[in-house]
Design a protein around this motif. Structure first.
Motif, short mmCIF file in Angstrom:
data_model
loop_
_atom_site.label_atom_id
_atom_site.label_comp_id
_atom_site.label_asym_id
_atom_site.label_seq_id
_atom_site.Cartn_x
_atom_site.Cartn_y
_atom_site.Cartn_z
N ARG A 37 79.43 5.75 50.12
CA ARG A 37 77.87 5.26 50.20
C ARG A 37 77.27 5.47 48.79
O ARG A 37 76.63 4.57 48.34
CB ARG A 37 77.30 6.03 51.29
N THR A 83 75.36 -1.62 49.99
CA THR A 83 76.69 -1.75 50.14
C THR A 83 77.32 -2.80 49.35
O THR A 83 76.74 -3.44 48.36
CB THR A 83 77.04 -2.43 51.68
N ASN A 101 73.34 -2.75 54.39
CA ASN A 101 73.40 -2.75 55.76
C ASN A 101 72.27 -2.75 56.50
O ASN A 101 71.46 -3.00 56.16
CB ASN A 101 74.31 -1.31 56.27
N ALA A 102 72.43 -2.52 57.89
CA ALA A 102 71.08 -2.61 58.82
C ALA A 102 70.20 -1.56 58.32
O ALA A 102 69.09 -1.85 58.49
CB ALA A 102 71.65 -2.49 60.20
N GLU A 103 70.60 -0.32 58.01
CA GLU A 103 69.65 0.64 57.36
C GLU A 103 69.18 0.42 56.20
O GLU A 103 68.36 1.53 55.52
CB GLU A 103 70.24 2.09 57.83
N ARG A 104 69.53 -0.77 55.58
CA ARG A 104 68.94 -0.80 54.02
C ARG A 104 69.67 -0.29 53.04
O ARG A 104 69.44 0.01 52.01
CB ARG A 104 67.54 -1.03 53.82
N ASP A 105 70.91 0.57 53.28
CA ASP A 105 71.75 1.18 52.46
C ASP A 105 72.42 0.15 51.63
O ASP A 105 72.81 -0.92 52.29
CB ASP A 105 72.66 2.19 53.26
N ASP A 110 78.36 -4.79 57.48
CA ASP A 110 78.40 -3.51 58.30
C ASP A 110 78.31 -2.29 57.25
O ASP A 110 77.91 -2.23 55.91
CB ASP A 110 79.82 -3.43 58.82
N ASP A 111 78.64 -1.19 57.81
CA ASP A 111 78.88 0.36 57.15
C ASP A 111 79.93 0.48 56.26
O ASP A 111 80.24 1.46 55.80
CB ASP A 111 78.34 1.24 58.01
#
Length: 814
Positions: free
Chosen positions: A115, A199, A193-197, A155-156
């Motif tokens: 990450r 990628t 990703n959905a958590e705004r991390d 995705d993650d």
């Protein structure tokens, strides 16, 4: 809308960025123009290295960050006027401070997660795209910068995230429908990703970013701007003869990119292919070049569109009798690999179901071995199947083309070309659509294989031959002269390009992979390395060039001994050196067998009769089913010269000396006069006619007194000729008394062979043989009444060189 993506080299410095902006500024717009930008070339590698060093608590990451900072700040100073620099430097410095804080934190923790690595890698594209956007604004364009992490949802799976197509399309469409700017610059490669991390989409993912946006907005076309003028028929770094591909289908481009063509990132094609959006690959530094247009297929000039390869491949083979007829083995194998997220590149299975083989990247082979052996542990314990077999140091070469299905024999052509160059195929895969033929080979052979396949499918008018020449004296020098004289004829009339890769004499050797100049090889040899036969052979093999031919113009026994190793590597041998073919029958037979086994030529026409077609004529007779009854021949040009000049009143010693001075004999004339050379020649002819014979089996009726042969040196030999002058005069007188002439004759009949001096009558074909000519009479089942006669000059550097030249040309045809 049009979407343009610019790669790392296209934005590698201030001049390149300016070139990109000029291309964008001059672009004929049809609606909005989206510009997707990669990181400056080399930046992502440095970011990864900085992250790895900080994860190991190694402060070397600070040096790398300083280098990245200096490069970007220097680019601003070169690209923008002083008045515009302050704000830009501040913004870039702010980004770089964020990067430094991130690396500092990783340094303190001493651990780098995937990450965090994605977040570190994102800074390259963020910085370069910002600079491009600001430069476009400076040119007066209505430009805006947009963070692609707000557009592309994944995705993650950090490092190679999978795109949420539905959410991404929604976000892209929503933004661009309301965007006011005419030119929108987007960083490639990165998403969220959905958590705004943060990628990333995999190395090369900037192409994918551009394709996603183009597909979502149903763009008119997608352009990939890079540092090459489109896709090539092969990698030009490995295949210099590669040519551009102006048009290619989506399917062909996907296949080639999957198999290692680095011009375009493999996932790029699918999104735009579904919408039938053309992709145009262009060269930033040569914008007027046509490039490559990827769209629905059109007419192709060749059955194969391109060839490519993937290196660093490992083969996994699961085999055992317990697999036969039992369903589920393949599923379990692939499930085990899936759990470890191991990508399968190639699949092949035996029709007996006894084994299944898959190709993967070498980096995954250890965890693949552990996973598969664990999955089948019970079957392995019960000996129903063997532990997974892993082979490494392999690569895949592939021929790709939509048109391949319309041509017969393409597989045979491909594998035949590989086989003729001793390239062993370990596994084969061909899709049912017949758009791809893939072969797994040794990694060391990849360059040769790509060149061989390219030559077979794209260079039908030209074939390259690579020569390694040992011996550049009289014969070797003449050979190189003849090759030089004929080079234009060979290329223009026969389509053969002959390259002299190496030359060597007893003292020195020199190599040039690009070929030695015909007018400078002597200077190059004079400055070459000391001659070492083993090193010469090792270098020849390590160069691993296609259509390699070793040419031996020496009389060296040591050189002859090394033919075996060349033939075992598929390297053809052409020689005028008689030692190999007149050695033991077992050795002679082994060389012939090796040539057949490894698809190499072993040609030695000049062993007998110099440039005369003596051996080839005999071979043609035998191959066509004729049976040789008798061979009679005068096979020594030097001895024929001697006895043609040994007439009434002549001194035998002076005649022999004259022959030596003219270069017709060896430096030691006894080698010729002893008959040993003729024995070797008739032995070779006997063997080529099918006889299993040794040199010791040949009777030698020597005309020389023993004292002549046993002299301590050449001077002593000439003294003995004087001592025995009467002996030679008596031989001549006896022949004259019978109205005959002296000839040194070789004969093979009914499995027996002999050589010796004979007096021949005027009605014999040998009687009028003049000068240094040779003559061979073949009496066979078909030529029983009158023998087939081959006659002509049988000695001399020019004719011998021409015979070697002809054999080299035969290797091309073979």
């Amino acid at each position: 809308m049009q979407v343009l993506k610019f790669g790392g080299t296209s934005v590698g410095n201030a001049q390149a960025i300016d070139q990109v902006c000029q291309i964008v500024n001059q672009y004929p717009r049809k609606g909005q123009l989206v510009v997707v930008v990669s990181a400056m070339s080399g930046t992502t590698d440095k970011l990864i290295k900085a992250g790895e060093l900080s994860g190991k608590s190694h402060d070397g990451y600070k040096t790398l960050l300083q280098e990245i900072e200096a490069r970007h700040l220097d680019t601003i100073r070169e690209l923008f006027p002083i008045g515009a620099q302050s704000g830009l430097l501040s913004q870039v410095k702010k980004r770089l401070n964020e990067l430094e804080l991130l690396c500092d934190g990783i340094y303190q923790v001493g651990e780098l997660s995937r990450r965090c690595l994605d977040q570190i890698m994102s800074f390259g594209e963020l910085l370069s795209s910002y600079l491009v956007a600001e430069r476009l604004k400076l040119l007066g364009l209505n430009a805006a910068w947009k963070d692609s992490r707000e557009l592309i949802m994944t995705d993650d799976h950090f490092g190679n995230a999978q795109v949420d197509q539905e959410m991404t399309e929604h976000q892209v469409t929503k933004y661009f429908q309301h965007a006011a700017a005419e030119y929108i610059v987007v960083p490639g490669f990165i998403a969220a990703n959905a958590e705004r991390d943060t990628t990333t989409l995999g190395r090369g993912g900037s192409d994918y970013t551009a394709a996603i946006i183009a597909a979502a907005m149903d763009a008119n076309r997608l352009e990939i701007w890079t540092d090459v003028s489109g896709m090539m028929t092969a990698d030009p770094r490995l295949v210099p003869q590669a040519i551009p591909i102006p048009h290619i289908s989506y399917a062909e481009a996907m296949e080639l990119s999957h198999f290692g063509a680095k011009v375009i990132y493999p996932p790029t094609i699918q999104p735009v292919m579904d919408r039938r959006i053309p992709i145009w690959i262009k060269n930033t530094f040569a914008p007027h070049d046509y490039g490559t247009l990827i769209q629905d297929n059109g007419e192709k000039p060749f059955p194969v569109t391109g060839i490519s390869g993937i290196q660093h491949i490992a083969l996994l083979t699961l085999e055992g009798s317990g697999m036969v007829g039992i369903p589920g083995f393949s599923k379990r194998l692939f499930d085990a690999l899936l759990r470890e997220r191991i990508n399968v590149i190639l699949i092949t299975q035996s029709s007996s179901e006894h084994s299944i083989t898959v190709g993967i990247h070498e980096t995954d082979m250890l965890k693949a071995k552990a996973a598969v052996d664990s999955e089948f542990s019970q079957e392995i314990f019960d000996k129903k199947i063997a532990p997974l077999l892993v082979e490494k140091d392999l690569c895949i070469v592939a021929a790709v083309g939509d048109n391949m299905k319309n041509y017969h024999g393409l597989s045979g052509k491909l594998f035949g070309a590989l086989g003729r160059n001793a390239i062993n195929v370990r596994a084969i895969a061909q899709g049912s659509t017949e758009k791809n033929i893939s072969a797994v080979i040794n990694k060391a052979d990849v360059k040769k294989a790509l060149n061989v396949i390219h030559e077979a499918f794209f260079e039908n008018e030209t074939k390259q031959v690579n020569l390694f020449v040992a011996g550049v004296g009289n014969v070797g020098g003449k050979l190189l002269e003849q090759l030089h004289q004929q080079q234009h004829f060979l290329l223009n009339e026969l389509g053969i390009q002959v390259r002299i890769i190496a030359v060597a004499n007893s003292r020195q050797m020199v190599f040039s992979e690009d070929g030695l100049s015909h007018d400078k090889w002597k200077d190059a040899l004079a400055q070459g390395d000391s001659m070492d036969l083993q090193q010469f052979a090792a270098k020849l093999k390590s160069m691993n060039l296609r259509n390699s031919v070793f040419v031996d113009n020496t009389a060296s026994e040591d050189v002859a001994r090394i033919y075996e190793t060349f033939l075992q590597h598929g390297i053809s041998v052409v020689t005028c050196n008689k030692i190999a073919c007149s050695a033991s029958y077992a050795s002679y037979k082994k060389l012939k067998d090796l040539a057949r086994k490894f698809n190499a030529s072993f040609l030695f026409e000049t062993n007998v009769g110099a440039g005369l077609p003596v051996i080839n004529t005999l071979n043609d007779l035998v191959r066509s089913g004729d049976k040789v009854r008798t061979i009679e021949a005068v096979l020594s040009g030097s001895l024929n010269f001697v006895f043609n000049n040994f007439v009434n009143g002549a001194d035998f010693r002076k005649v022999v000396k004259a022959a030596q001075d003219e270069g017709y004999t060896e430096p030691d004339p006894r080698i010729d006069l002893s008959g040993k050379d003729v024995m070797r020649k008739i032995l070779i002819l006997a063997r080529e006619s099918g006889a299993e014979m040794e040199l010791e089996d040949i009777e030698n009726h020597s005309f020389l007194p023993a004292e002549c042969l046993e002299a301590a040196d050449v001077a002593g030999f000439y003294e003995q000729l004087d001592v025995h002058a009467n002996h030679f005069q008596q031989l001549l007188q006896n022949a004259n008394d019978e109205g005959k002439r002296l000839k040194f004759v070789a004969r093979y009949h009914n499995g027996k062979a002999s050589v010796g001096l004979q007096a021949v009558a005027p009605d014999h074909p040998f009687y009028k043989l003049e000068g240094k000519d040779n003559i061979v009479l073949y009496t066979t089942n078909r030529y029983a009444e009158q023998p087939l006669i081959v006659r002509g000059a049988g000695a001399g550097a020019d004719v011998t060189a021409s015979g070697i030249f002809a054999d080299i040309m035969r290797t091309v045809r073979n």
